[in-house]
Design a protein around this motif. Sequence first.
Motif: not given
Length: 431
Positions: A101, A104-105, A95-96, A53
Motif C-alpha cells: 500500500g 502504491e501511495c 497506505d493501509g 497509515s
Amino acid sequence: MRPRRAAEALLLAALTTGIAACGSRLPESDFEGSPSPVRSSGGEPIRIGIIASATSPVGGAAFTGPGEGAKAYFDALNAQGGVDGRRIEVATCDDGGSGVGNNECVHKLIDEKKVFALVATTALDYAGAPLVAKAGVPDIGGQPIGPAYDTYPHLYGIYGSLAPRDGGKPGWDGTLYGGTEVYRYFKRDQGARTAAVVSYNQASSAAYARLITQGLKAEGYRVVNEQVDFALPNFRAVAADLGQQGADLVFDALDTHGNAQLCEAMDAAGVRVTAKVTNVQNWNSSVPKDFKNAPTCRNALWVTGSSRNYEDAGHPAVRGFRDAMKGRELSQWQLEGWAAARWFTDAAKSCVRGGAAELTRACVERFLNRPEPYTARGLLLPVSYEKLAEPPKTRRTCLSVARWQDGKGWVSQSGEMNGNCFTVPQLPYQP
C-alpha cells in the motif's frame, strides 16, 4: 537528531509487524519517468502529498495525527493567500499500513498526482522511501517510524539527523545512536534512583527494553526488569513486584493497551511511583478515556518529547495551532504535523523571497539543509540535518517535558524546553 524518539517509533512499528502485511515494492522502473527537477510556476496550486497509515492494523487513529495537523495548517495558509498567492493543494493517501500500500501511495502521489513534495508522512511500513529518494521528491517533517529518515537523501524527518543518509545502511553502517537525556532529567529533577522497565516476551519489545535498560544503567540507576507474556500478560504480578522493589520510575516497551492494563494493575495493587513515563504517541487528550480505570497511575503519567506542549496556549505558535484545530481532540503528533507543514511553507517562501522565477525542489532543499537549525517558530526543539562521517560520542540535547493532571491536561514541567538541556552519551542500537 532525536534518536530516542526514533527508537520509540521503531518499537511501535515492530510490535505490529506480525499483523501488518509487508508486501513487495513496486519496480523502480515505474519511477524512471518522474522528473526530479519538477518546477511549479505561474498561478497553479502547489501540490503536496500526505501519506498516512490511516487504516493500519494498529488502529484507525494511530497514524492520522500528523496529517491532520498538516492539513489544518495548509487550510489556514490558503485562507491567507497561500504561498505568494498560490494555494496549497493537498492530496492524501492511506497506505493501509502495508508495504504494498505504501508503494502504491508513492506511485499515485508522485507519478499520477505529480506532487511537488511530501509532508508529515506517517507510515507504518515506509517501503516506498527509496523510490521517493530516487525521484528526488522532498519528504518534509515525517515521523520516523522505521529507519528511512536516517537512511535516504531527500527525506527530512521531524527530529533531524546527523547520519550520512546516502541510501545505504541506516545510520552509521547499520547502527543508530540514542542519548540518555530522559534518564538524566528524572535523576536530576525528580531525584529518581530506581527504575523499572516493563516489556513483552516479544523480540522487538525486549530489544527496546534492553535499550532503555542500557541508558538507565549508564546514568547510574538501579534497574528492575519485568517481562510479561505477549498473549496473556500478567500485569498484576508485575505491579506487585514494582511495589516490593520500590521503583521510582516505570518505563515500558508496551503498546497503549498494555500501558493501560499495567496502570490498572498498579492502581489495584496500591503502587505509587514518581513517574510512569510514556511516549509521544500517548501525548494526547484521550488520556482520561484510555486510562479511565487507573486514576492514580493516570495522574503519574509523564511524557518527554522534542516539541512544545500542545497545551501551552500562551505561546503564539501553539495558539495558532489550537485555533486552527477548532475544538477537536488534540495530540502532540498533530502539532508536529502542523510544524512540518510550516517547515515546507517557510522553505517555499524563502525561494519566493529570494527572487527565484520558479519554485524548485532544489531551492526548497537548500533551506532544509541550511546550517541554521529550524524550530517552526518555537514549536520544535532546534532541528538540523548534517552528514557526519562518524557518530558523535556525546551531544547536548534538550527536552520538552509534561505531566498529566486531571482537570488541567498535560502540564509543562521544568520551564522553557530550550533551557532543559543535558550533555549526554550517545549509545548504539540496531534498527
